[in-house]
Design a protein around this motif. Structure first.
Motif, PDB file in Angstrom:
ATOM      1  N   ALA A  22      47.939  49.865  38.323  1.00 58.13           N
ATOM      2  CA  ALA A  22      48.889  50.336  37.300  1.00 58.13           C
ATOM      3  C   ALA A  22      49.411  51.724  37.652  1.00 58.13           C
ATOM      4  O   ALA A  22      50.591  52.027  37.443  1.00 58.13           O
ATOM      5  CB  ALA A  22      48.214  50.347  35.928  1.00 58.13           C
ATOM      6  N   ALA A  23      48.537  52.553  38.227  1.00 64.02           N
ATOM      7  CA  ALA A  23      48.954  53.903  38.621  1.00 64.02           C
ATOM      8  C   ALA A  23      50.009  53.826  39.731  1.00 64.02           C
ATOM      9  O   ALA A  23      50.956  54.614  39.749  1.00 64.02           O
ATOM     10  CB  ALA A  23      47.742  54.716  39.074  1.00 64.02           C
ATOM     11  N   VAL A  24      49.852  52.876  40.645  1.00 64.12           N
ATOM     12  CA  VAL A  24      50.855  52.684  41.704  1.00 64.12           C
ATOM     13  C   VAL A  24      52.197  52.296  41.076  1.00 64.12           C
ATOM     14  O   VAL A  24      53.253  52.823  41.438  1.00 64.12           O
ATOM     15  CB  VAL A  24      50.393  51.609  42.714  1.00 64.12           C
ATOM     16  CG1 VAL A  24      51.500  51.279  43.709  1.00 64.12           C
ATOM     17  CG2 VAL A  24      49.126  52.054  43.442  1.00 64.12           C
ATOM     18  N   ILE A  25      52.162  51.382  40.093  1.00 67.92           N
ATOM     19  CA  ILE A  25      53.402  50.964  39.404  1.00 67.92           C
ATOM     20  C   ILE A  25      54.046  52.170  38.706  1.00 67.92           C
ATOM     21  O   ILE A  25      55.250  52.411  38.862  1.00 67.92           O
ATOM     22  CB  ILE A  25      53.110  49.849  38.364  1.00 67.92           C
ATOM     23  CG1 ILE A  25      52.605  48.562  39.043  1.00 67.92           C
ATOM     24  CG2 ILE A  25      54.337  49.590  37.482  1.00 67.92           C
ATOM     25  CD1 ILE A  25      53.653  47.707  39.706  1.00 67.92           C
ATOM     26  N   ARG A  26      53.262  52.931  37.978  1.00 65.48           N
ATOM     27  CA  ARG A  26      53.816  54.090  37.242  1.00 65.48           C
ATOM     28  C   ARG A  26      54.401  55.121  38.194  1.00 65.48           C
ATOM     29  O   ARG A  26      55.346  55.825  37.852  1.00 65.48           O
ATOM     30  CB  ARG A  26      52.748  54.731  36.358  1.00 65.48           C
ATOM     31  CG  ARG A  26      52.414  53.928  35.104  1.00 65.48           C
ATOM     32  CD  ARG A  26      51.625  54.761  34.105  1.00 65.48           C
ATOM     33  NE  ARG A  26      50.349  55.200  34.658  1.00 65.48           N
ATOM     34  CZ  ARG A  26      49.204  54.506  34.568  1.00 65.48           C
ATOM     35  NH1 ARG A  26      49.182  53.354  33.910  1.00 65.48           N
ATOM     36  NH2 ARG A  26      48.101  54.974  35.108  1.00 65.48           N
ATOM     37  N   ALA A  27      53.830  55.226  39.406  1.00 60.88           N
ATOM     38  CA  ALA A  27      54.313  56.201  40.393  1.00 60.88           C
ATOM     39  C   ALA A  27      55.532  55.686  41.171  1.00 60.88           C
ATOM     40  O   ALA A  27      56.009  56.345  42.093  1.00 60.88           O
ATOM     41  CB  ALA A  27      53.183  56.550  41.356  1.00 60.88           C
ATOM     42  N   GLY A  28      56.020  54.494  40.824  1.00 61.02           N
ATOM     43  CA  GLY A  28      57.222  53.974  41.485  1.00 61.02           C
ATOM     44  C   GLY A  28      56.932  53.110  42.704  1.00 61.02           C
ATOM     45  O   GLY A  28      57.837  52.792  43.468  1.00 61.02           O
ATOM     46  N   GLY A  29      55.658  52.727  42.881  1.00 62.59           N
ATOM     47  CA  GLY A  29      55.280  51.929  44.046  1.00 62.59           C
ATOM     48  C   GLY A  29      55.359  50.429  43.796  1.00 62.59           C
ATOM     49  O   GLY A  29      55.758  49.980  42.712  1.00 62.59           O
ATOM     50  N   LEU A  30      54.981  49.656  44.827  1.00 61.44           N
ATOM     51  CA  LEU A  30      55.059  48.188  44.782  1.00 61.44           C
ATOM     52  C   LEU A  30      53.668  47.563  44.846  1.00 61.44           C
ATOM     53  O   LEU A  30      52.886  47.868  45.740  1.00 61.44           O
ATOM     54  CB  LEU A  30      55.877  47.662  45.969  1.00 61.44           C
ATOM     55  CG  LEU A  30      57.318  48.151  46.111  1.00 61.44           C
ATOM     56  CD1 LEU A  30      57.994  47.436  47.285  1.00 61.44           C
ATOM     57  CD2 LEU A  30      58.110  47.929  44.828  1.00 61.44           C
ATOM     58  N   VAL A  31      53.391  46.671  43.905  1.00 62.81           N
ATOM     59  CA  VAL A  31      52.102  45.980  43.846  1.00 62.81           C
ATOM     60  C   VAL A  31      52.339  44.474  43.805  1.00 62.81           C
ATOM     61  O   VAL A  31      53.040  43.980  42.919  1.00 62.81           O
ATOM     62  CB  VAL A  31      51.313  46.382  42.581  1.00 62.81           C
ATOM     63  CG1 VAL A  31      50.006  45.592  42.484  1.00 62.81           C
ATOM     64  CG2 VAL A  31      51.036  47.884  42.558  1.00 62.81           C
ATOM     65  N   ALA A  32      51.747  43.736  44.733  1.00 62.23           N
ATOM     66  CA  ALA A  32      51.764  42.266  44.659  1.00 62.23           C
ATOM     67  C   ALA A  32      50.570  41.828  43.817  1.00 62.23           C
ATOM     68  O   ALA A  32      49.466  42.351  43.976  1.00 62.23           O
ATOM     69  CB  ALA A  32      51.697  41.659  46.052  1.00 62.23           C
TER      70      ALA A  32
END
Ligand code: TXA
Ligand code: MG
Length: 311
Positions: A22-32
């Motif tokens: 979730a932190a990756v998503i909030r930071a603008g990153g991509l999660v599969a």
């Protein structure tokens, strides 16, 4: 970029692992991440730059809009400009689950998500990992299937690794997706509900809720790909696919991979279809030969994917 791989329990994901994603998503990153249909490649749907990274990682044309994944109906209402009674009825019956509703777009949704169009596609997934991730991120998650554009959708984390390792931040490995083909997409903006992409929620199932539907597929004329997979090639293995009539007596030769011993029931068939196609694709055959299942409503999703694979 290095792509991290985190194994999660699909039924009961560890909140600490979900929070990392979730932190990756909030930071603008991509999660599969796994959904009950196929793996999705997620980004914060309200962050145009983050969604732009999805298109870059997949090599996806900017004209093809992406689905916004939400945790519940109130999130869906927040990203749409209208929430008609038919949408409420379909959501009440099929959400969380493999049904995507196309509705007038709300002002919070960036252009990149909708390909500049006036509508947005929303889906509330049923998979516990997807649900936990959306809730932990605190934002709706834009997610196409986690494959390179035009290729087969991934039903295992290994498929995502093959297609996208080095191009995305993180993969949540929740094992094999149970549904196996992408969600049913329906256009809710007309006078009658219309199926844009058939799937495991069949037309008779939709009709049981909203009455008669418009089953006419839209001609591929508009610039924005309103109907999924309208691109010439979509959902395809690298190996050429040939479709044959059931029971056709033919000699296929050694370099031909047969999709065989498939289940008789459409949902069971869909559950293993991409998995088997990925396997056959890696075997390096000259062609993959597939018997086309019957032309009935419950096979529509599977037949659609087979015909696209063969295009
Ligand atoms: O099961 C699924 O739907 C998976 C999982 C990850 O949720 N997602 C998926 O996304 O299959 P994608 O992008 O591979 O396919 C979604 C299709 C796109 O081909 C696109 O054309 C269509 O949905 N779509 C998205 N937004 C739309 C819109 N506003 N109007 C019409 N079609 C839309
Ligand atoms: Mg896709």
């Amino acid at each position: 970029m290095t792509t991290d791989l985190l194994r999660v329990d699909p039924d009961n994901p560890d909140p600490a692992l979900i929070e990392r994603a979730a932190a990756v998503i909030r930071a603008g990153g991509l999660v599969a991440f796994p959904t009950e249909t196929v793996y999705g490649l997620g980004a914060n749907a309200l962050d145009a730059a983050a969604v732009g990274r999805i298109f870059a990682a997949k090599g996806r044309p900017a004209t093809n809009p992406v689905i916004v994944h939400v945790a519940d109906v109130s999130d869906a209402v927040n990203v749409t400009a209208e929430w008609p009674a038919t949408a409420g009825a379909l959501a009440a019956r099929f959400w969380p689950g493999p049904l995507t509703l196309v509705l007038p777009r709300g002002p919070a949704v960036p252009d990149v998500v909708t390909a500049g169009g006036p509508t947005v596609a929303v889906r509330c997934p049923a998979h516990p990992v997807a649900r936990a991730l959306i809730r932990a991120a605190g934002v709706p998650i834009a997610a196409p299937s986690a494959n390179r554009s035009t290729e087969l959708s991934p039903t295992r984390a290994e498929h995502v690794v093959k297609g996208l390792a080095g191009r995305i931040d993180l993969i949540l490995d929740g094992g094999r997706c149970q549904g196996g083909i992408e969600s049913t997409v329906v256009d809710m903006t007309g006078t009658r509900v219309r199926v844009l992409r058939p799937g495991l929620i069949t037309s008779p199932m939709l009709e049981a809720v909203v009455g008669s539907i418009d089953s006419q597929r839209e001609p591929s004329t508009s610039t924005i790909a309103r109907s999924p997979g309208q691109m010439a090639k979509h959902y395809s293995p690298h190996t050429p696919v040939v479709l044959v009539a059931p029971g056709a007596e033919q000699r296929y030769g050694e370099r031909v991979g047969l999709l065989q011993n498939m289940p008789d029931c459409p949902t069971a068939y869909a559950a293993v279809l991409y998995d088997r196609l990925h396997e056959l694709d890696w075997e390096g055959y000259e062609r993959i030969v597939i018997e086309l299942p019957p032309d009935t409503a419950d096979w529509a999703g599977v037949r659609d994917r087979l015909m696209r694979a063969a295009e």
